[in-house]
Every structure is written in C-alpha cells, then in structure tokens.
Design an enzyme around this catalytic site. Sequence first.
Site, short mmCIF file in Angstrom:
data_model
loop_
_atom_site.label_atom_id
_atom_site.label_comp_id
_atom_site.label_asym_id
_atom_site.label_seq_id
_atom_site.Cartn_x
_atom_site.Cartn_y
_atom_site.Cartn_z
CE LYS A 110 -4.26 -1.66 2.06
NZ LYS A 110 -5.21 -1.54 3.18
CE LYS A 191 -4.98 -7.91 -1.10
NZ LYS A 191 -5.14 -7.56 0.27
CE LYS A 194 -12.38 -3.18 0.96
NZ LYS A 194 -13.08 -2.81 2.18
P1 TYM Z 1 -10.35 -5.32 4.61
O1 TYM Z 1 -11.35 -4.24 4.86
O2 TYM Z 1 -9.32 -5.08 3.56
O3 TYM Z 1 -11.11 -6.66 4.20
C1 TYM Z 1 -12.21 -7.20 4.93
C2 TYM Z 1 -12.13 -8.71 4.92
O4 TYM Z 1 -12.12 -9.20 3.57
C3 TYM Z 1 -11.03 -10.10 3.41
N1 TYM Z 1 -10.55 -10.05 2.01
C4 TYM Z 1 -10.45 -11.12 1.21
N2 TYM Z 1 -10.73 -12.43 1.40
C5 TYM Z 1 -10.53 -13.28 0.37
N3 TYM Z 1 -10.06 -12.88 -0.84
C6 TYM Z 1 -9.76 -11.57 -1.08
N4 TYM Z 1 -9.30 -11.19 -2.27
C7 TYM Z 1 -9.95 -10.63 -0.03
N5 TYM Z 1 -9.75 -9.28 0.08
C8 TYM Z 1 -10.13 -8.95 1.34
C9 TYM Z 1 -9.98 -9.63 4.39
O5 TYM Z 1 -9.05 -10.64 4.69
C10 TYM Z 1 -10.82 -9.23 5.57
O6 TYM Z 1 -11.11 -10.34 6.38
N6 TYM Z 1 -7.03 -4.94 8.35
C11 TYM Z 1 -8.36 -5.42 8.00
C12 TYM Z 1 -9.45 -4.80 8.83
C13 TYM Z 1 -9.29 -4.98 10.31
C14 TYM Z 1 -9.49 -6.19 11.04
C15 TYM Z 1 -9.31 -5.82 12.40
C16 TYM Z 1 -9.79 -7.50 10.68
C17 TYM Z 1 -9.02 -4.01 11.20
N7 TYM Z 1 -9.02 -4.50 12.47
C18 TYM Z 1 -9.42 -6.79 13.42
C19 TYM Z 1 -9.90 -8.45 11.70
C20 TYM Z 1 -9.71 -8.09 13.05
C21 TYM Z 1 -8.65 -5.05 6.54
O7 TYM Z 1 -8.09 -4.12 6.01
O8 TYM Z 1 -9.64 -5.76 5.96
#
Ligand code: TYM
Length: 327
Positions: A110, A191, A194
């Site tokens: 990022k 992957k 977003k």
């Molecule tokens: P975020 O907002 O990017 O994504 C939310 C969830 O979607 C999953 N994900 C995917 N799973 C499968 N294939 C993909 N291509 C894919 N892209 C995204 C992510 O793994 C996630 O589960 N850092 C985290 C947010 C966060 C969080 C937390 C998660 C903040 N605090 C505490 C768990 C516990 C994030 O940016 O997710």
Amino acid sequence: MRIFSGIQPTGDPHIGNYSGGFRQYARTQEQGEAFFCIVDLHAITVDYDPSELRENTLDIAAMLFATGLDPERSTVFVQSHVAAHAEAAWLLGAMTPYGQLGRMTQFKEKGALQTLVSSALFTYPVLMAGDILLYQTDIVPIGDDQRQHLELCRDIATRFNARFGETFTVPEGVYPEAGARIMDLQEPTKKMSKSFGTEQGKVLMLDDPDAIRRKIKRAVADSGRDVRHDPESKPGISNLIELMTVATDDTIEQVEARFDGHGYGTFKEAVGESLVELLAPIQARYRKLRSDPAELARLLALGAEKARESSAPTLSAMYERMGFATL
Ligand code: TYM
C-alpha cells in the site's frame, strides 16, 4: 467464545470481501459472542476523501446486516465510536518492534501506491491488534491477506502477557477452506483488492447481473478445457472454481465433478449465474437497509454502547498492569 473481526469502509466491497469476510461473519456469529467492527480509523491511513467516509461507513453497516448479521445477536459498531481502540493502539505500540512492522507485506504494497506514506499506515497493524485484544477474542474470521497481521497480533499479546502478566487471550485466525484468497479476474496471480486492479478484475457486491455475467465471461482463464483446481499452473480457472464454491457452498471436488468434461465456456456461464443468484437477495436487503440511515444509526449506537462496555475492563487492566497511576 468471543469472535471479532473488522472491515474497512473504503471503496466498494467485492466478492473477495464476501468470501473472507461477510460470509464468515454471518457463520461465526452463531458460535458465541460476536463483535464486528467497521474500522474507520484504519480507513484514514491512506489517501481518502473525508466527504465519503461517513457514507462509506453506513454502506458497510448496511452490507453487514444484508449479508446476515443479526443485530440482536452480534455487536456491530464503528471503531471511532469506541475510544478504547485508539488508546489500546498507543499502549500496544510500546510492545511492538519497529522492524516487524516494516516487514508487513500490506504496508509495503500500500505504501508503494501513496504519495504520502503516513506513519499511521506503518502502525496500522498495532491498531488492528488492539481491536482484537480488547475483546478477549478467541477467533478472528478473516481472509488470507490478514494472516500476517493476525500473527503480529498474537506476538504482541504473548509479549504483553509475558511482560505484564496474563492480560489477553491469544486469538486464532479462522480462514475459509476455499476462497481465503480470491484473485483478480484479469490478473489471477494477484488478489482481488479494493485498492489495486481494474474494475473488470472484481465482482462488486453491488454489481448488477449483467456486469457480473460479463466480468466472469471475460475473466482470464488458462489454456486447456479441464475444470480442475490447480492454483499453481491454472490460477484463472482455479479462482473461478473457488468463486463457485463461495456462491454455492459446494466443495472444490464437487464443483470439479459437476463440470468435468464441460469446458470453460459452460463453466463460466454457470459461475456467473450462481454469483447472480447469491448476490440478488443480498442486494435487495442492502437497498432496503441503506434507504433508512436513521435506523442504521440507531443500530450502530446500540453496538457502540455494547462494545464500550465489553472493551472497558481490558483497557483498564492494560493501564493498571502497565503501571499507570489509575484514579
Ligand atoms: P479489509 O477491509 O481489507 O477486508 C475485509 C475482509 O475481507 C477479506 N478479504 C479477502 N478475502 C478473500 N479474498 C480476497 N481477495 C480478499 N480481500 C479482502 C480480508 O481478509 C478481511 O477479512 N485490516 C483489515 C481490517 C481490520 C481487522 C481488524 C480485521 C481491522 N481491524 C481486526 C480483523 C480483526 C482489513 O483491512 O480488511
């Protein structure tokens, strides 16, 4: 059992988020006391538009309920509504090695896209660790891309417990068996994300049926015609197989058996239709929920109250064990 996960209110959620996130949230909420957090404090770590943050937050709230979270059962809340999260991040920063943060893949990826690489982007995984640890979380349903952050969270918890006495439950990550890493439809070795890739490379949760069918039809497949799961040599078709398991709940083997000898064209058509069928009812529920922002705000206020109550004891314990002069 305590369950916690978070999702960022940035950009439009896609089918990868559904696979690693939303669908796992709805399933795991059955297993115990569940908390799902819209992590708006995380969303400001990269360039963003303040006028969109509030709307994006309500969009994600509506999507969480539309994909099956039950507000009676799960605590759904916004991170910035619970001050303990920002406080915990500061305290845990004292237990986090700088070098380990620099090795985080997401920071490197990022950071490369930003003109201003913020220190918040660097310390982002510490905030995430706090999110999880404040609730004495046992399991964290996530996609594969969050694995490294979860490992860091476990390290921080273990180090804190060893230094200041048992304070945190050390959480386990829960990953879907298939679909833990949904790939970009146009570049199946990356992957679905977003923040990267083209519009054509992702199926959005709110895409209309024709857009879904078109994107799957044009998805990069591999040479050959066998519908066989082999991510190393056939990343494109393997990704479509995983998407089929997400849409239908069948296993990889079942999908392979069903389309054995059918060729890619027929298979792609079926994947497109299954995704349309999966998303249509979710979209209908979403539109209804999203058209009532007052009701969403009410639900989020209830969630914030429950989250404040549940996180307060852990935050107090942290201050106390770390030696602060508590009042
Ligand atoms: P975020 O907002 O990017 O994504 C939310 C969830 O979607 C999953 N994900 C995917 N799973 C499968 N294939 C993909 N291509 C894919 N892209 C995204 C992510 O793994 C996630 O589960 N850092 C985290 C947010 C966060 C969080 C937390 C998660 C903040 N605090 C505490 C768990 C516990 C994030 O940016 O997710």
